[in-house]
Motif scaffolding. Sequence first.
Motif, mmCIF file in Angstrom:
data_model
loop_
_atom_site.group_PDB
_atom_site.id
_atom_site.type_symbol
_atom_site.label_atom_id
_atom_site.label_comp_id
_atom_site.label_asym_id
_atom_site.label_seq_id
_atom_site.Cartn_x
_atom_site.Cartn_y
_atom_site.Cartn_z
ATOM 1 N N PRO A 1 0.838 -1.208 0.000
ATOM 2 C CA PRO A 1 0.000 0.000 0.000
ATOM 3 C C PRO A 1 0.869 1.253 0.000
ATOM 4 N N HIS A 2 0.297 2.359 -0.396
ATOM 5 C CA HIS A 2 1.008 3.640 -0.419
ATOM 6 C C HIS A 2 1.310 4.076 1.008
ATOM 7 N N VAL A 3 2.517 4.523 1.248
ATOM 8 C CA VAL A 3 2.922 5.054 2.548
ATOM 9 C C VAL A 3 3.480 6.450 2.305
ATOM 10 N N PRO A 4 2.881 7.475 2.908
ATOM 11 C CA PRO A 4 3.387 8.833 2.688
ATOM 12 C C PRO A 4 4.777 9.006 3.304
ATOM 13 N N LEU A 5 5.676 9.601 2.548
ATOM 14 C CA LEU A 5 7.033 9.860 3.017
ATOM 15 C C LEU A 5 7.142 11.308 3.451
ATOM 16 N N ARG A 6 7.856 11.551 4.537
ATOM 17 C CA ARG A 6 7.967 12.910 5.071
ATOM 18 C C ARG A 6 9.238 13.613 4.621
ATOM 19 N N MET A 7 10.329 12.872 4.575
ATOM 20 C CA MET A 7 11.612 13.505 4.239
ATOM 21 C C MET A 7 11.754 13.676 2.729
ATOM 22 N N GLN A 8 12.228 14.834 2.322
ATOM 23 C CA GLN A 8 12.415 15.117 0.902
ATOM 24 C C GLN A 8 13.427 14.154 0.276
ATOM 25 N N SER A 9 14.473 13.798 1.036
ATOM 26 C CA SER A 9 15.480 12.872 0.515
ATOM 27 C C SER A 9 14.875 11.488 0.256
ATOM 28 N N SER A 10 13.944 11.066 1.097
ATOM 29 C CA SER A 10 13.262 9.773 0.903
ATOM 30 C C SER A 10 12.382 9.815 -0.338
ATOM 31 N N LYS A 11 11.687 10.926 -0.521
ATOM 32 C CA LYS A 11 10.829 11.087 -1.702
ATOM 33 C C LYS A 11 11.664 11.068 -2.977
ATOM 34 N N LYS A 12 12.829 11.731 -2.935
ATOM 35 C CA LYS A 12 13.706 11.785 -4.099
ATOM 36 C C LYS A 12 14.264 10.390 -4.418
ATOM 37 N N LEU A 13 14.667 9.654 -3.387
ATOM 38 C CA LEU A 13 15.185 8.300 -3.585
ATOM 39 C C LEU A 13 14.110 7.390 -4.162
ATOM 40 N N LEU A 14 12.900 7.434 -3.621
ATOM 41 C CA LEU A 14 11.817 6.598 -4.125
ATOM 42 C C LEU A 14 11.476 6.951 -5.569
ATOM 43 N N ALA A 15 11.474 8.223 -5.900
ATOM 44 C CA ALA A 15 11.201 8.640 -7.278
ATOM 45 C C ALA A 15 12.259 8.085 -8.231
ATOM 46 N N HIS A 16 13.529 8.108 -7.791
ATOM 47 C CA HIS A 16 14.620 7.550 -8.607
ATOM 48 C C HIS A 16 14.447 6.043 -8.787
ATOM 49 N N ILE A 17 14.103 5.338 -7.709
ATOM 50 C CA ILE A 17 13.887 3.884 -7.785
ATOM 51 C C ILE A 17 12.728 3.582 -8.721
ATOM 52 N N ASN A 18 11.627 4.311 -8.592
ATOM 53 C CA ASN A 18 10.467 4.092 -9.465
ATOM 54 C C ASN A 18 10.818 4.313 -10.931
ATOM 55 N N LYS A 19 11.538 5.384 -11.203
ATOM 56 C CA LYS A 19 11.882 5.742 -12.581
ATOM 57 C C LYS A 19 12.906 4.784 -13.187
ATOM 58 N N THR A 20 13.910 4.423 -12.410
ATOM 59 C CA THR A 20 15.025 3.644 -12.930
ATOM 60 C C THR A 20 14.787 2.135 -12.902
ATOM 61 N N PHE A 21 14.181 1.628 -11.828
ATOM 62 C CA PHE A 21 14.078 0.187 -11.648
ATOM 63 C C PHE A 21 12.651 -0.354 -11.650
#
Length: 82
Positions: free
Chosen positions: A50-70
């Motif tokens: 399920p979707h889990v809201p992330l609070r830290m900007q660095s976590s959001k950036k890392l997840l976006a990179h993982i989603n886009k790349t892998f």
Amino acid sequence: SIPIVKNGCEESLIMEEGEIFAIETFGSTGRGFVIEDMECSHYMKRFDCPHVPLRMQSSKKLLAHINKTFGTLAFCRRWLER
């Protein structure tokens, strides 16, 4: 049989239709020994979580990179550090 897996010849390890496995090839000396250091080296995003809201900007950036790349493919930390 599945080499270098505990009980790799047991019937319980037979692949069933619909199951998904990642098989990684690697070079070796041919001695057939693996040293498990219990450190996780590969990661994979679960597509059924399920979707889990992330609070830290660095976590959001890392997840976006993982989603886009892998997407849901397996990856290792080294690939994130490029």
